[in-house]
Design a protein around this motif. Sequence first.
Motif, short mmCIF file in Angstrom:
data_model
loop_
_atom_site.label_atom_id
_atom_site.label_comp_id
_atom_site.label_asym_id
_atom_site.label_seq_id
_atom_site.Cartn_x
_atom_site.Cartn_y
_atom_site.Cartn_z
N SER A 149 0.82 -1.22 0.00
CA SER A 149 0.00 0.00 0.00
C SER A 149 0.85 1.27 0.00
O SER A 149 0.44 2.29 -0.55
N LYS A 185 1.41 2.62 -3.34
CA LYS A 185 0.21 3.06 -4.06
C LYS A 185 -0.35 4.37 -3.52
O LYS A 185 -0.97 5.12 -4.27
N PRO A 235 -1.94 7.73 -6.69
CA PRO A 235 -3.23 7.10 -6.99
C PRO A 235 -3.55 7.08 -8.49
O PRO A 235 -4.25 6.18 -8.95
N PHE A 290 -1.91 4.05 -9.96
CA PHE A 290 -2.62 2.87 -9.48
C PHE A 290 -3.95 2.71 -10.22
O PHE A 290 -4.35 1.60 -10.57
N ALA A 291 -4.64 3.82 -10.49
CA ALA A 291 -5.90 3.77 -11.24
C ALA A 291 -5.65 3.28 -12.66
O ALA A 291 -6.43 2.48 -13.20
N GLU A 292 -4.57 3.73 -13.29
CA GLU A 292 -4.25 3.27 -14.64
C GLU A 292 -3.93 1.77 -14.65
O GLU A 292 -4.36 1.04 -15.55
N THR A 351 -5.01 -0.44 -12.54
CA THR A 351 -6.26 -1.16 -12.29
C THR A 351 -7.14 -1.14 -13.53
O THR A 351 -7.82 -2.13 -13.82
N LEU A 357 -13.09 3.67 -10.67
CA LEU A 357 -11.63 3.68 -10.67
C LEU A 357 -11.05 4.79 -9.79
O LEU A 357 -10.14 4.54 -9.00
N ASN A 358 -11.55 6.00 -9.93
CA ASN A 358 -10.97 7.12 -9.17
C ASN A 358 -11.16 6.96 -7.68
O ASN A 358 -10.19 7.08 -6.91
N SER A 410 -9.14 3.91 -6.41
CA SER A 410 -7.69 4.11 -6.33
C SER A 410 -7.30 5.00 -5.16
O SER A 410 -6.14 5.01 -4.75
N HIS A 440 -8.20 -8.80 -5.79
CA HIS A 440 -7.61 -7.82 -6.68
C HIS A 440 -6.14 -8.20 -6.86
O HIS A 440 -5.38 -8.23 -5.92
#
Length: 129
Positions: free
Chosen positions: A47, A50, A54, A57-59, A61, A72-73, A76, A109
């Motif tokens: 974590s 990440k 963020p 990390f969103a990309e 995911t 996503l937003n 993340s 995940h």
Amino acid sequence: MGQKRVSRGGGGERKKMIWSFLKRIATSPYLALVLRIYVGYFFVYASVSKIPYPAQFAEATADYRLVPYFFLNIGSLILPWVEFVAGLFMIIGLRTRAAATLIGADAAHVHRDDFNQHVLGGTDLVWML
């Protein structure tokens, strides 16, 4: 002279001793403590990489296409903190069942990006095979 015993797959006492020993190890509170600290450390470590980034990390995911785009937003931003808090709870032993449930749900995940970045040094696992 003495006769040799022929083994017929018995060994009852020896098997009981081995199973008793294995059961004692598997149910040891010390083993549970070590594993709990290890799992907690793993999720805190995952974590920490990440939380400051963020968007990346969103990309990462979004590449899996398992989460709807509008989650996503917010995901993340929240998921790394859930990992961090659950990992800390596992380490200090506070609400370990709840923390283990969150970690188990989070383990669904895939942590492929963390594994590739930290363990393999950024190389993709497919190229290593």
